[in-house]
Design a protein around this motif. Structure first.
Motif, mmCIF file in Angstrom:
data_model
loop_
_atom_site.group_PDB
_atom_site.id
_atom_site.type_symbol
_atom_site.label_atom_id
_atom_site.label_comp_id
_atom_site.label_asym_id
_atom_site.label_seq_id
_atom_site.Cartn_x
_atom_site.Cartn_y
_atom_site.Cartn_z
ATOM 1 N N ASP A 1 8.498 33.016 -43.207
ATOM 2 C CA ASP A 1 7.616 32.811 -44.371
ATOM 3 C C ASP A 1 7.013 31.416 -44.388
ATOM 4 O O ASP A 1 6.980 30.756 -45.424
ATOM 5 C CB ASP A 1 8.385 33.032 -45.688
ATOM 6 N N TYR A 2 6.595 30.955 -43.251
ATOM 7 C CA TYR A 2 5.959 29.633 -43.074
ATOM 8 C C TYR A 2 6.914 28.451 -43.215
ATOM 9 O O TYR A 2 6.513 27.302 -43.072
ATOM 10 C CB TYR A 2 4.763 29.453 -44.036
ATOM 11 N N ASN A 3 8.200 28.706 -43.500
ATOM 12 C CA ASN A 3 9.152 27.600 -43.635
ATOM 13 C C ASN A 3 10.070 27.504 -42.430
ATOM 14 O O ASN A 3 10.470 28.525 -41.871
ATOM 15 C CB ASN A 3 10.052 27.808 -44.869
ATOM 16 N N VAL A 4 10.428 26.257 -42.067
ATOM 17 C CA VAL A 4 11.407 26.056 -41.005
ATOM 18 C C VAL A 4 12.778 26.334 -41.604
ATOM 19 O O VAL A 4 13.224 25.626 -42.507
ATOM 20 C CB VAL A 4 11.341 24.609 -40.467
ATOM 21 N N ILE A 5 13.442 27.391 -41.127
ATOM 22 C CA ILE A 5 14.743 27.733 -41.715
ATOM 23 C C ILE A 5 15.889 27.230 -40.844
ATOM 24 O O ILE A 5 17.033 27.178 -41.269
ATOM 25 C CB ILE A 5 14.916 29.251 -41.963
ATOM 26 N N LYS A 6 15.583 26.855 -39.590
ATOM 27 C CA LYS A 6 16.625 26.338 -38.716
ATOM 28 C C LYS A 6 15.953 25.452 -37.677
ATOM 29 O O LYS A 6 14.867 25.784 -37.200
ATOM 30 C CB LYS A 6 17.317 27.515 -38.033
ATOM 31 N N LYS A 7 16.577 24.322 -37.359
ATOM 32 C CA LYS A 7 15.976 23.406 -36.400
ATOM 33 C C LYS A 7 17.084 22.740 -35.591
ATOM 34 O O LYS A 7 18.057 22.270 -36.162
ATOM 35 C CB LYS A 7 15.191 22.357 -37.195
ATOM 36 N N PHE A 8 16.951 22.744 -34.295
ATOM 37 C CA PHE A 8 17.964 22.115 -33.441
ATOM 38 C C PHE A 8 17.302 21.735 -32.123
ATOM 39 O O PHE A 8 16.192 22.185 -31.829
ATOM 40 C CB PHE A 8 19.153 23.062 -33.198
ATOM 41 N N SER A 9 18.009 20.904 -31.333
ATOM 42 C CA SER A 9 17.420 20.605 -30.033
ATOM 43 C C SER A 9 18.250 21.238 -28.928
ATOM 44 O O SER A 9 19.458 21.475 -29.098
ATOM 45 C CB SER A 9 17.271 19.099 -29.835
ATOM 46 N N VAL A 10 17.596 21.569 -27.818
ATOM 47 C CA VAL A 10 18.326 22.216 -26.730
ATOM 48 C C VAL A 10 18.995 21.155 -25.862
ATOM 49 O O VAL A 10 18.435 20.085 -25.618
ATOM 50 C CB VAL A 10 17.429 23.128 -25.850
ATOM 51 N N LYS A 11 20.205 21.469 -25.431
ATOM 52 C CA LYS A 11 21.015 20.538 -24.652
ATOM 53 C C LYS A 11 21.586 21.288 -23.465
ATOM 54 O O LYS A 11 22.071 22.409 -23.607
ATOM 55 C CB LYS A 11 22.212 20.103 -25.531
ATOM 56 N N THR A 12 21.572 20.673 -22.294
ATOM 57 C CA THR A 12 22.191 21.312 -21.131
ATOM 58 C C THR A 12 23.705 21.330 -21.338
ATOM 59 O O THR A 12 24.308 20.290 -21.567
ATOM 60 C CB THR A 12 21.867 20.522 -19.852
ATOM 61 N N PRO A 13 24.324 22.512 -21.289
ATOM 62 C CA PRO A 13 25.784 22.558 -21.449
ATOM 63 C C PRO A 13 26.495 21.932 -20.242
ATOM 64 O O PRO A 13 25.882 21.760 -19.188
ATOM 65 C CB PRO A 13 26.088 24.053 -21.545
ATOM 66 N N ASP A 14 27.789 21.602 -20.395
ATOM 67 C CA ASP A 14 28.552 20.990 -19.293
ATOM 68 C C ASP A 14 28.829 21.984 -18.175
ATOM 69 O O ASP A 14 29.043 21.611 -17.035
ATOM 70 C CB ASP A 14 29.876 20.425 -19.816
ATOM 71 N N ILE A 15 28.893 23.266 -18.537
ATOM 72 C CA ILE A 15 29.063 24.321 -17.536
ATOM 73 C C ILE A 15 27.927 25.319 -17.726
ATOM 74 O O ILE A 15 27.670 25.766 -18.849
ATOM 75 C CB ILE A 15 30.424 25.029 -17.690
ATOM 76 N N ILE A 16 27.231 25.632 -16.631
ATOM 77 C CA ILE A 16 26.054 26.492 -16.716
ATOM 78 C C ILE A 16 26.363 27.757 -15.929
ATOM 79 O O ILE A 16 26.527 27.722 -14.709
ATOM 80 C CB ILE A 16 24.810 25.780 -16.125
ATOM 81 N N THR A 17 26.477 28.863 -16.624
ATOM 82 C CA THR A 17 26.906 30.102 -15.977
ATOM 83 C C THR A 17 25.838 31.176 -16.009
ATOM 84 O O THR A 17 25.284 31.470 -17.072
ATOM 85 C CB THR A 17 28.158 30.655 -16.708
ATOM 86 N N GLY A 18 25.552 31.728 -14.843
ATOM 87 C CA GLY A 18 24.751 32.957 -14.784
ATOM 88 C C GLY A 18 23.246 32.833 -14.962
ATOM 89 O O GLY A 18 22.554 33.833 -14.961
ATOM 90 N N ILE A 19 22.713 31.629 -15.098
ATOM 91 C CA ILE A 19 21.264 31.540 -15.337
ATOM 92 C C ILE A 19 20.534 30.845 -14.192
ATOM 93 O O ILE A 19 19.322 30.692 -14.222
ATOM 94 C CB ILE A 19 20.945 30.799 -16.659
ATOM 95 N N LEU A 20 21.286 30.432 -13.189
ATOM 96 C CA LEU A 20 20.696 29.674 -12.084
ATOM 97 C C LEU A 20 21.289 30.176 -10.776
ATOM 98 O O LEU A 20 22.498 30.391 -10.669
ATOM 99 C CB LEU A 20 21.053 28.194 -12.291
ATOM 100 N N LYS A 21 20.413 30.363 -9.778
ATOM 101 C CA LYS A 21 20.875 30.846 -8.475
ATOM 102 C C LYS A 21 21.191 29.631 -7.605
ATOM 103 O O LYS A 21 20.413 28.685 -7.543
ATOM 104 C CB LYS A 21 19.737 31.663 -7.859
#
Ligand code: CTP
Ligand code: ZN
Length: 156
Positions: free
Chosen positions: A89-109
């Motif tokens: 409804d035109y309002n920001v209801i959630k806001k966060f920044s993306v961070k690389t996790p310490d362990i990265i599973t299943g998304i990179l070959k």
């Protein structure tokens, strides 16, 4: 500046805004999200725009779409620190920044063709975060270290 010289991307009614993308990375983010010609949603993209925080940045606004955690982790790999705003409804209801996790599973070959995760034995890839700036990840299985360009090319 006179109003007629301002061209801003419109606010969205509902969906996701990805702001503060490091300049030059917007197309990589679109690729991760499989956004292409027949998306069928309204997507606005601003590249190389002025930012108070970053000097220059890219911005993407996707109407009607919410991102899942795997997509957010992939975005972190190409746009660490990008701000995600969920709009309703035109309002920001959630806001966060993306961070690389310490362990990265299943998304990179793993870029090592001999790695067990590339052997067809259905071993899920797993990487440890070695360094953020510059980004370096290390394969949990074969210890191959991957850097930015290599990482971007191998996101699954
Ligand atoms: N936004 C949008 N549509 C809305 C509300 C917000 O496209 N209906 C966008 C804004 O343009 C901004 C982001 O969502 O890119 C975050 O919104 P907001 O928190 O209101 O903006 P700012 O305070 O300017 O954000 P920041 O300090 O993170 O730059
Ligand atoms: Zn490996």
């Amino acid at each position: 500046m006179a109003d007629d010289k301002l061209l801003k991307i419109e606010k969205i009614q509902k969906g996701t805004v990805i702001d503060h993308i490091p300049v030059g990375r917007a197309l990589k983010v679109l690729k991760i999200l499989n956004i292409d010609d027949d998306i069928g949603l309204t997507v606005s993209i601003a590249m190389h725009v002025k930012s108070k925080k970053l000097g220059l940045k890219d911005v993407i606004k996707i109407e009607e779409r919410i991102l899942d955690s795997s997509e957010l982790n992939k975005i972190a790999l190409v746009a660490e620190g990008a701000t995600i705003s969920i709009v309703e409804d035109y309002n920001v209801i959630k806001k966060f920044s993306v961070k690389t996790p310490d362990i990265i599973t299943g998304i990179l070959k793993c870029s090592n063709p001999k790695c067990i995760t590339n052997s067809g034995e259905h071993v899920k890839s797993s990487f440890l975060l070695v360094s953020k700036e510059p980004l370096v990840l290390k394969c949990h299985y074969c210890e191959r270290e991957m850097e930015t360009e290599d990482i971007i090319e191998n996101i699954q």
